[in-house]
Design a protein around this motif. Structure first.
Motif, PDB file in Angstrom:
ATOM      1  N   VAL A  59       0.840  -1.203   0.000  1.00  0.00           N
ATOM      2  CA  VAL A  59       0.000   0.000   0.000  1.00  0.00           C
ATOM      3  C   VAL A  59       0.870   1.246   0.000  1.00  0.00           C
ATOM      4  O   VAL A  59       0.610   2.209  -0.738  1.00  0.00           O
ATOM      5  CB  VAL A  59      -0.958  -0.007   1.214  1.00  0.00           C
ATOM      6  N   ALA A  60       1.937   1.232   0.818  1.00  0.00           N
ATOM      7  CA  ALA A  60       2.847   2.376   0.860  1.00  0.00           C
ATOM      8  C   ALA A  60       3.537   2.571  -0.485  1.00  0.00           C
ATOM      9  O   ALA A  60       3.683   3.708  -0.963  1.00  0.00           O
ATOM     10  CB  ALA A  60       3.885   2.176   1.966  1.00  0.00           C
ATOM     11  N   VAL A  61       3.963   1.481  -1.122  1.00  0.00           N
ATOM     12  CA  VAL A  61       4.591   1.569  -2.448  1.00  0.00           C
ATOM     13  C   VAL A  61       3.642   2.212  -3.447  1.00  0.00           C
ATOM     14  O   VAL A  61       4.017   3.126  -4.190  1.00  0.00           O
ATOM     15  CB  VAL A  61       5.016   0.166  -2.942  1.00  0.00           C
ATOM     16  N   ALA A  62       2.388   1.742  -3.458  1.00  0.00           N
ATOM     17  CA  ALA A  62       1.407   2.254  -4.420  1.00  0.00           C
ATOM     18  C   ALA A  62       1.105   3.732  -4.178  1.00  0.00           C
ATOM     19  O   ALA A  62       1.044   4.527  -5.124  1.00  0.00           O
ATOM     20  CB  ALA A  62       0.127   1.424  -4.338  1.00  0.00           C
ATOM     21  N   LEU A  63       0.913   4.119  -2.921  1.00  0.00           N
ATOM     22  CA  LEU A  63       0.580   5.513  -2.618  1.00  0.00           C
ATOM     23  C   LEU A  63       1.730   6.449  -2.947  1.00  0.00           C
ATOM     24  O   LEU A  63       1.527   7.534  -3.506  1.00  0.00           O
ATOM     25  CB  LEU A  63       0.196   5.647  -1.142  1.00  0.00           C
ATOM     26  N   ILE A  64       2.953   6.042  -2.610  1.00  0.00           N
ATOM     27  CA  ILE A  64       4.124   6.881  -2.892  1.00  0.00           C
ATOM     28  C   ILE A  64       4.335   7.005  -4.392  1.00  0.00           C
ATOM     29  O   ILE A  64       4.590   8.104  -4.904  1.00  0.00           O
ATOM     30  CB  ILE A  64       5.374   6.300  -2.207  1.00  0.00           C
ATOM     31  N   ALA A  65       4.206   5.893  -5.113  1.00  0.00           N
ATOM     32  CA  ALA A  65       4.390   5.935  -6.565  1.00  0.00           C
ATOM     33  C   ALA A  65       3.314   6.791  -7.229  1.00  0.00           C
ATOM     34  O   ALA A  65       3.602   7.557  -8.157  1.00  0.00           O
ATOM     35  CB  ALA A  65       4.367   4.519  -7.132  1.00  0.00           C
ATOM     36  N   PHE A  66       2.070   6.678  -6.759  1.00  0.00           N
ATOM     37  CA  PHE A  66       0.984   7.484  -7.328  1.00  0.00           C
ATOM     38  C   PHE A  66       1.238   8.975  -7.106  1.00  0.00           C
ATOM     39  O   PHE A  66       1.132   9.778  -8.040  1.00  0.00           O
ATOM     40  CB  PHE A  66      -0.349   7.085  -6.688  1.00  0.00           C
ATOM     41  N   ALA A  67       1.592   9.338  -5.871  1.00  0.00           N
ATOM     42  CA  ALA A  67       1.846  10.750  -5.563  1.00  0.00           C
ATOM     43  C   ALA A  67       3.021  11.280  -6.378  1.00  0.00           C
ATOM     44  O   ALA A  67       2.974  12.401  -6.912  1.00  0.00           O
ATOM     45  CB  ALA A  67       2.120  10.915  -4.070  1.00  0.00           C
ATOM     46  N   ALA A  68       4.086  10.478  -6.508  1.00  0.00           N
ATOM     47  CA  ALA A  68       5.259  10.905  -7.264  1.00  0.00           C
ATOM     48  C   ALA A  68       4.945  11.039  -8.748  1.00  0.00           C
ATOM     49  O   ALA A  68       5.412  11.971  -9.411  1.00  0.00           O
ATOM     50  CB  ALA A  68       6.394   9.906  -7.056  1.00  0.00           C
ATOM     51  N   ALA A  69       4.135  10.115  -9.283  1.00  0.00           N
ATOM     52  CA  ALA A  69       3.771  10.163 -10.698  1.00  0.00           C
ATOM     53  C   ALA A  69       2.960  11.422 -11.016  1.00  0.00           C
ATOM     54  O   ALA A  69       3.227  12.118 -11.994  1.00  0.00           O
ATOM     55  CB  ALA A  69       2.985   8.913 -11.081  1.00  0.00           C
ATOM     56  N   VAL A  70       1.975  11.714 -10.182  1.00  0.00           N
ATOM     57  CA  VAL A  70       1.141  12.905 -10.402  1.00  0.00           C
ATOM     58  C   VAL A  70       1.969  14.176 -10.234  1.00  0.00           C
ATOM     59  O   VAL A  70       1.879  15.105 -11.048  1.00  0.00           O
ATOM     60  CB  VAL A  70      -0.065  12.904  -9.442  1.00  0.00           C
ATOM     61  N   ALA A  71       2.804  14.212  -9.201  1.00  0.00           N
ATOM     62  CA  ALA A  71       3.633  15.397  -8.961  1.00  0.00           C
ATOM     63  C   ALA A  71       4.635  15.610 -10.095  1.00  0.00           C
ATOM     64  O   ALA A  71       4.848  16.742 -10.556  1.00  0.00           O
ATOM     65  CB  ALA A  71       4.371  15.260  -7.629  1.00  0.00           C
ATOM     66  N   GLY A  72       5.253  14.509 -10.570  1.00  0.00           N
ATOM     67  CA  GLY A  72       6.228  14.633 -11.651  1.00  0.00           C
ATOM     68  C   GLY A  72       5.612  15.146 -12.934  1.00  0.00           C
ATOM     69  O   GLY A  72       6.175  16.022 -13.600  1.00  0.00           O
ATOM     70  N   ASP A  73       4.445  14.633 -13.288  1.00  0.00           N
ATOM     71  CA  ASP A  73       3.779  15.100 -14.505  1.00  0.00           C
ATOM     72  C   ASP A  73       3.320  16.549 -14.377  1.00  0.00           C
ATOM     73  O   ASP A  73       3.328  17.297 -15.356  1.00  0.00           O
ATOM     74  CB  ASP A  73       2.587  14.200 -14.842  1.00  0.00           C
ATOM     75  N   ASN A  74       2.904  16.948 -13.179  1.00  0.00           N
ATOM     76  CA  ASN A  74       2.493  18.334 -12.994  1.00  0.00           C
ATOM     77  C   ASN A  74       3.685  19.283 -13.050  1.00  0.00           C
ATOM     78  O   ASN A  74       3.552  20.414 -13.524  1.00  0.00           O
ATOM     79  CB  ASN A  74       1.741  18.484 -11.677  1.00  0.00           C
ATOM     80  N   LEU A  75       4.832  18.820 -12.589  1.00  0.00           N
ATOM     81  CA  LEU A  75       6.045  19.615 -12.748  1.00  0.00           C
ATOM     82  C   LEU A  75       6.386  19.761 -14.223  1.00  0.00           C
ATOM     83  O   LEU A  75       6.750  20.850 -14.696  1.00  0.00           O
ATOM     84  CB  LEU A  75       7.202  18.963 -11.988  1.00  0.00           C
ATOM     85  N   GLY A  76       6.241  18.660 -14.972  1.00  0.00           N
ATOM     86  CA  GLY A  76       6.442  18.732 -16.415  1.00  0.00           C
ATOM     87  C   GLY A  76       5.464  19.686 -17.079  1.00  0.00           C
ATOM     88  O   GLY A  76       5.825  20.433 -17.990  1.00  0.00           O
ATOM     89  N   TYR A  77       4.215  19.664 -16.614  1.00  0.00           N
ATOM     90  CA  TYR A  77       3.196  20.578 -17.145  1.00  0.00           C
ATOM     91  C   TYR A  77       3.617  22.038 -16.935  1.00  0.00           C
ATOM     92  O   TYR A  77       3.502  22.867 -17.841  1.00  0.00           O
ATOM     93  CB  TYR A  77       1.860  20.310 -16.451  1.00  0.00           C
ATOM     94  N   LEU A  78       4.107  22.344 -15.741  1.00  0.00           N
ATOM     95  CA  LEU A  78       4.559  23.713 -15.449  1.00  0.00           C
ATOM     96  C   LEU A  78       5.738  24.105 -16.323  1.00  0.00           C
ATOM     97  O   LEU A  78       5.824  25.242 -16.799  1.00  0.00           O
ATOM     98  CB  LEU A  78       4.938  23.835 -13.968  1.00  0.00           C
ATOM     99  N   ILE A  79       6.666  23.161 -16.542  1.00  0.00           N
ATOM    100  CA  ILE A  79       7.806  23.437 -17.414  1.00  0.00           C
ATOM    101  C   ILE A  79       7.332  23.754 -18.825  1.00  0.00           C
ATOM    102  O   ILE A  79       7.777  24.721 -19.451  1.00  0.00           O
ATOM    103  CB  ILE A  79       8.768  22.232 -17.425  1.00  0.00           C
TER     104      ILE A  79
END
Length: 207
Positions: A59-79
């Motif tokens: 569960v921790a793996v899934a939640l951390i990966a989900f949060a990181a995936a969304v955050a990374g793509d949103n950082l890309g969006y801002l770039i």
């Protein structure tokens, strides 16, 4: 519980997971998702295998990966939104995103709209450029966020669950899925090429 060695190509990530654990999962998925060529999908599989042996919490793996995936793509969006195409053309080659590759991905993205944001998560190359392209094409942020979060949830859920259940057999399963995924991508490319050819033929006849 001690964990058996990771199978196949996942073995190269064993030292990283062993030393940094959940931090490694979050960091690698995060940087991959705003364009850096990092093994985000592979480390997700490796962490899922570890979770299957009790060395990590699934569960921790899934939640951390989900949060990181969304955050990374949103950082890309801002770039993409702030820097635009000029920024990508200047710096993209350092992360293997050449102007030619970017323009091809951007054209595909523009033609197929928001649904590509969800599907792109499963396609190497589009996964890394997804957020940047959404930003440069001016997609509304809330729309991007919704489809991106859906794609991240499906992507994380699929690979974490498969790795968790499959354990040491994950490499063979992953290879099979990627093999059929390639056929699907080729089929889509053939359909698109057919539409392009038909359009060119009609234009020539009209002239």
């Amino acid at each position: 519980m001690s964990s058996p060695p990771l199978p196949g190509p996942l073995a190269s990530l064993e030292p990283l997971l062993g030393h940094y654990g959940y931090w490694a999962v979050g960091a690698v998925v995060l940087v991959e998702d705003f364009g850096v060529p990092a093994p985000g999908e592979t480390i997700l599989l490796a962490a899922g295998v570890y979770a299957g042996t009790g060395r990590m919490d699934v569960v921790a793996v899934a939640l951390i990966a989900f949060a990181a995936a969304v955050a990374g793509d949103n950082l890309g969006y801002l770039i993409g939104r702030a820097g635009g195409r000029a920024f990508v053309h200047r710096w993209g080659r350092y992360v293997l995103l050449t102007p030619k590759r970017f323009e091809a991905a951007e054209g595909f993205f523009t033609r197929h709209g928001a649904k590509i944001v969800t599907v792109a998560r499963f396609v190497a190359g589009l996964r890394q450029a997804n957020g940047v392209i959404a930003g440069t094409t001016g997609m509304h942020w809330r729309r991007f966020l919704a489809f991106n979060a859906l794609g991240a949830a499906l992507w994380v859920g699929l690979w974490t669950t498969l790795a968790y259940l499959a354990g040491s057999h994950i490499t063979a399963i992953y290879d099979e899925i990627r093999r059929y995924q390639l056929y699907a991508v080729l089929a889509v490319a053939a359909v698109i090429a057919g539409f392009v050819v038909r359009h060119l033929v009609r234009r020539r006849r009209a002239r």
